[in-house]
Design an enzyme around this catalytic site. Structure first.
Site, PDB file in Angstrom:
ATOM      1  N   SER A 138      29.982  85.933  80.820  1.00  0.00           N
ATOM      2  CA  SER A 138      29.812  87.261  81.412  1.00  0.00           C
ATOM      3  C   SER A 138      30.144  87.223  82.907  1.00  0.00           C
ATOM      4  O   SER A 138      31.250  86.863  83.284  1.00  0.00           O
ATOM      5  CB  SER A 138      28.396  87.751  81.134  1.00  0.00           C
ATOM      6  OG  SER A 138      28.247  89.107  81.434  1.00  0.00           O
ATOM      7  N   ASP A 292      31.542  94.494  72.173  1.00  0.00           N
ATOM      8  CA  ASP A 292      31.289  94.168  73.583  1.00  0.00           C
ATOM      9  C   ASP A 292      32.221  95.010  74.455  1.00  0.00           C
ATOM     10  O   ASP A 292      33.434  95.016  74.231  1.00  0.00           O
ATOM     11  CB  ASP A 292      31.563  92.670  73.803  1.00  0.00           C
ATOM     12  CG  ASP A 292      31.379  92.216  75.236  1.00  0.00           C
ATOM     13  OD1 ASP A 292      30.928  93.023  76.079  1.00  0.00           O
ATOM     14  OD2 ASP A 292      31.691  91.045  75.523  1.00  0.00           O
ATOM     15  N   HIS A 322      27.789  91.463  73.261  1.00  0.00           N
ATOM     16  CA  HIS A 322      27.712  90.869  74.587  1.00  0.00           C
ATOM     17  C   HIS A 322      26.355  90.190  74.806  1.00  0.00           C
ATOM     18  O   HIS A 322      25.319  90.767  74.540  1.00  0.00           O
ATOM     19  CB  HIS A 322      27.923  91.928  75.675  1.00  0.00           C
ATOM     20  CG  HIS A 322      28.120  91.319  77.019  1.00  0.00           C
ATOM     21  ND1 HIS A 322      29.347  90.838  77.429  1.00  0.00           N
ATOM     22  CD2 HIS A 322      27.255  91.035  78.022  1.00  0.00           C
ATOM     23  CE1 HIS A 322      29.217  90.306  78.636  1.00  0.00           C
ATOM     24  NE2 HIS A 322      27.968  90.412  79.018  1.00  0.00           N
TER      25      HIS A 322
END
Length: 352
Positions: A138, A292, A322
């Site tokens: 991320s 995501d 995610h």
């Protein structure tokens, strides 16, 4: 919950979020030596397998996720232990400074400084200088990509062996790519939150979030310039079948651009780096999740790397969302997709 607390003045959403995501202190790991150190004044935690090794080990620098706002060494303790044990590597987890207290480029500089320190001192940790990998998920994937680009042109340091980008966020030009529409309300990262985090990192506040989401923060000529890299045209058709509607273009607002123009810097948005940099990048692993908002950032970067002759291993979790990796063995529950994703990372490491 965080919003309610913020309205009652008890604490800010961010403080509450950090508290919730703290992670619990884990006991001793029978297979690892673990120590907290500082690399160039940046706090790090080093995981070293106890088993004997024939030669020098591979080294992994890990940057945690959390939107540049959340996350700590403790939050990612299980993930780092797992990677270190299963791939028999030395893992260095980096505690970079967080936004909004520390704005861009603080996190990037901490990650870069810790990585340079490690590259210069690998023998001290029994690590092969030719086998150091940057890795992050991320926001950490964003930082890994940025560090990798910065080091690509450095001849005074050992070259990175690879970069591992786990559902990375790589651009803030377009919050209307197909994956942003398809997954706008899918936890753990909503479309609004993605813009909120990027603005917190950049400016320490999230003013103009609406304009950024609508796309009125980037001048038309720049949009045109970057269209060759940031465009739905570069995303394979099969990813567009789930509800995508083209947005009507919004009017550019110059004063908003003034506050966010650093979004065009590759250290903040690595997808915007020039080809001359991209083609020097090391072998890459990219993990994307179907559900995501950041899926298309990963797909676009995969194409850029491949177009520049960089070998890419791509792993797509059809059932992933995610943040699924950071939930590995979290409070006693685990998602099969998270375990598969983590194992795909370990398998890539073992293949190097």
């Amino acid at each position: 919950q965080g919003r309610i607390l913020e309205k009652t003045g008890l604490c800010s959403q961010i403080t509450f979020g950090r508290y919730v995501r703290q992670g619990r202190k884990l006991g001793v790991d029978p297979k690892l030596f673990i120590q907290d150190l500082q690399f160039n004044k940046v706090p790090v935690r080093v995981y070293h397998p106890k088993a004997n090794s024939d030669g020098r080990r591979r080294g992994i620098i890990f940057f945690h996720g959390g939107g540049w706002v959340f996350g700590s060494l403790d939050t990612y303790e299980k993930v780092c232990r797992y990677i270190s044990r299963e791939s028999e590597s030395v893992v260095v987890s980096v505690q970079y400074r967080l936004a909004p207290e520390h704005k861009y480029p603080a996190a990037y500089e901490d990650c870069l400084n810790a990585t340079i320190h490690f590259l210069k001192n690998t023998e001290h940790y029994g690590v092969d200088p030719a086998n150091v990998i940057v890795c992050g998920d991320s926001a950490g994937g964003n930082l890994a990509a940025a560090v990798s680009q910065t080091l690509a042109g450095r001849s005074d340091l050992p070259k990175l062996r690879a970069q591992i980008l786990i559902y990375p966020g790589l651009q803030a030009l377009d919050f209307n790519l197909p994956s942003y529409h398809q997954n706008r309300g899918v936890p753990l990262l909503f479309r609004e939150r993605a813009a909120f985090f990027a603005l917190q990192y950049l400016n320490g506040h999230a003013l103009h979030m609406q304009e950024v989401l609508e796309g009125s923060h980037i001048p038309p000529d720049m949009r045109l310039k970057y269209r060759k890299w940031v465009s739905p045209d570069n995303i394979p058709e099969k990813f567009k079948v789930r509800g995508v509607k083209p947005l009507r273009p919004t009017d550019f607002i110059a004063e908003v651009y003034e506050t966010v123009k650093r979004f065009c810097e590759p250290n903040l948005c690595p997808l915007l780096a020039e080809d001359a940099i991209v083609h020097q990048l090391p072998e890459s692993f990219i993990l994307t999740c179907e559900y995501d908002v950041l899926r298309d950032d990963g797909l676009l970067y995969k194409k850029r790397l491949e177009d520049n002759g960089v070998p890419v291993t791509w792993y797509h979790l059809e059932d992933g969302f995610h943040g699924v990796i950071s939930l590995h063995d979290y409070c006693g529950f685990s998602f099969p997709a998270g375990k598969r994703g983590l194992d795909s990372v370990v398998n890539f490491l073992k293949s190097l």
